[in-house]
Design a protein around this motif. Sequence first.
Motif, PDB file in Angstrom:
ATOM      1  N   ILE A  91      60.396  58.219 -12.312  1.00 41.75           N
ATOM      2  CA  ILE A  91      60.049  57.576 -13.392  1.00 41.75           C
ATOM      3  C   ILE A  91      60.388  56.101 -13.287  1.00 41.75           C
ATOM      4  CG2 ILE A  91      60.409  57.036 -15.934  1.00 41.75           C
ATOM      5  CD1 ILE A  91      60.421  60.311 -15.966  1.00 41.75           C
ATOM      6  N   TRP A  92      61.813  55.922 -12.735  1.00 46.73           N
ATOM      7  CA  TRP A  92      62.211  54.680 -12.380  1.00 46.73           C
ATOM      8  C   TRP A  92      61.396  54.023 -11.270  1.00 46.73           C
ATOM      9  CZ3 TRP A  92      65.404  53.204  -8.115  1.00 46.73           C
ATOM     10  CH2 TRP A  92      66.016  52.053  -7.998  1.00 46.73           C
ATOM     11  N   CYS A  93      61.124  54.488 -10.292  1.00 47.33           N
ATOM     12  CA  CYS A  93      60.184  53.830  -9.342  1.00 47.33           C
ATOM     13  C   CYS A  93      58.823  53.323  -9.671  1.00 47.33           C
ATOM     14  CB  CYS A  93      59.951  54.814  -8.140  1.00 47.33           C
ATOM     15  SG  CYS A  93      61.356  55.204  -7.265  1.00 47.33           S
ATOM     16  N   PHE A  94      58.234  54.356 -10.813  1.00 44.67           N
ATOM     17  CA  PHE A  94      57.115  53.795 -11.256  1.00 44.67           C
ATOM     18  C   PHE A  94      56.975  52.784 -12.024  1.00 44.67           C
ATOM     19  CE2 PHE A  94      55.577  58.322 -10.368  1.00 44.67           C
ATOM     20  CZ  PHE A  94      54.753  58.159  -9.514  1.00 44.67           C
ATOM     21  N   ALA A  95      58.303  52.476 -12.747  1.00 43.10           N
ATOM     22  CA  ALA A  95      58.620  51.422 -13.734  1.00 43.10           C
ATOM     23  C   ALA A  95      59.007  50.051 -12.696  1.00 43.10           C
ATOM     24  CB  ALA A  95      59.714  51.869 -14.790  1.00 43.10           C
ATOM     25  N   GLY A  96      58.791  50.320 -11.501  1.00 40.89           N
ATOM     26  CA  GLY A  96      59.090  49.039 -10.479  1.00 40.89           C
ATOM     27  C   GLY A  96      60.372  49.070 -10.047  1.00 40.89           C
ATOM     28  N   GLY A  97      61.150  50.010 -10.253  1.00 42.97           N
ATOM     29  CA  GLY A  97      62.542  50.122  -9.619  1.00 42.97           C
ATOM     30  C   GLY A  97      63.307  49.192  -9.838  1.00 42.97           C
ATOM     31  N   ARG A  98      63.286  48.399 -11.190  1.00 48.88           N
ATOM     32  CA  ARG A  98      64.152  47.401 -11.655  1.00 48.88           C
ATOM     33  C   ARG A  98      65.436  47.705 -11.764  1.00 48.88           C
ATOM     34  NH1 ARG A  98      59.351  47.193 -14.713  1.00 48.88           N
ATOM     35  NH2 ARG A  98      58.070  45.536 -14.037  1.00 48.88           N
ATOM     36  N   SER A  99      66.269  46.841 -11.390  1.00 50.17           N
ATOM     37  CA  SER A  99      67.910  46.808 -11.664  1.00 50.17           C
ATOM     38  C   SER A  99      68.359  47.094 -13.109  1.00 50.17           C
ATOM     39  CB  SER A  99      68.519  45.502 -11.072  1.00 50.17           C
ATOM     40  OG  SER A  99      69.846  45.739 -11.234  1.00 50.17           O
ATOM     41  N   VAL A 100      68.713  48.148 -13.362  1.00 48.00           N
ATOM     42  CA  VAL A 100      69.211  48.713 -14.404  1.00 48.00           C
ATOM     43  C   VAL A 100      70.397  47.862 -14.719  1.00 48.00           C
ATOM     44  CG1 VAL A 100      70.216  50.470 -16.128  1.00 48.00           C
ATOM     45  CG2 VAL A 100      68.216  51.004 -14.287  1.00 48.00           C
ATOM     46  N   THR A 101      71.278  47.475 -13.697  1.00 49.83           N
ATOM     47  CA  THR A 101      72.473  46.620 -14.057  1.00 49.83           C
ATOM     48  C   THR A 101      72.134  45.267 -14.491  1.00 49.83           C
ATOM     49  OG1 THR A 101      72.626  46.348 -11.552  1.00 49.83           O
ATOM     50  CG2 THR A 101      74.090  48.246 -12.667  1.00 49.83           C
ATOM     51  N   ASP A 102      71.133  44.711 -13.765  1.00 49.63           N
ATOM     52  CA  ASP A 102      70.720  43.336 -14.219  1.00 49.63           C
ATOM     53  C   ASP A 102      70.153  43.274 -15.768  1.00 49.63           C
ATOM     54  OD1 ASP A 102      71.386  42.367 -11.743  1.00 49.63           O
ATOM     55  OD2 ASP A 102      69.207  42.092 -11.026  1.00 49.63           O
ATOM     56  N   PHE A 103      69.606  44.412 -16.055  1.00 50.28           N
ATOM     57  CA  PHE A 103      69.019  44.678 -17.316  1.00 50.28           C
ATOM     58  C   PHE A 103      70.122  44.653 -18.459  1.00 50.28           C
ATOM     59  CE2 PHE A 103      67.996  47.173 -21.025  1.00 50.28           C
ATOM     60  CZ  PHE A 103      66.972  46.458 -21.694  1.00 50.28           C
ATOM     61  N   LEU A 104      71.430  45.563 -18.061  1.00 48.06           N
ATOM     62  CA  LEU A 104      72.357  45.411 -19.155  1.00 48.06           C
ATOM     63  C   LEU A 104      73.148  44.303 -19.115  1.00 48.06           C
ATOM     64  CD1 LEU A 104      73.529  49.244 -17.951  1.00 48.06           C
ATOM     65  CD2 LEU A 104      72.212  48.507 -20.100  1.00 48.06           C
TER      66      LEU A 104
END
Length: 148
Positions: A112-125
């Motif tokens: 699911i994370w990969c299909f969402a583009g593998g975006r950085s969760v830490t950058d988002f937080l």
Amino acid sequence: MMIIAPILVGLVYVVLMSLIHEPHRRRFNAIMVAGAGAAYLSGGGLGIWEFAFAAVVTYVAYRGLESWTFIGIAWLLHTGWDVVHHLKGAPIIPFLHDSSFGCAICDPVIAIWCFAGGRSVTDFLRARAGSLRRSDGSTDPGLARRAA
């Protein structure tokens, strides 16, 4: 706990992978899923089909070097292989009977994370935490309450 622990493992994987910067994160994940595709080779629970599966996942992972979608597809292929191994009684970790079941729960979280583009969760937080701060550096309690 048989379901929650694998979900947590998938989430920890996502957070740790988020520490790697792009484009290295995508390429590293392509290598990881290729390795996961070969994980069952040593057990040989499905004979020659283990090699066929490893070849398919390796090709999809190769395509994943340039595409998060292909990495997600490879994780879902691995999920299917986990289910087959669980039903056959040939777990990924021979001394842990439900290890393939756990892997089948964990892998879709990563997919699911990969299909969402593998975006950085830490950058988002970090960005989210930064938006909760006022320009003078103090925290706006109303914003913090609305964000939660």
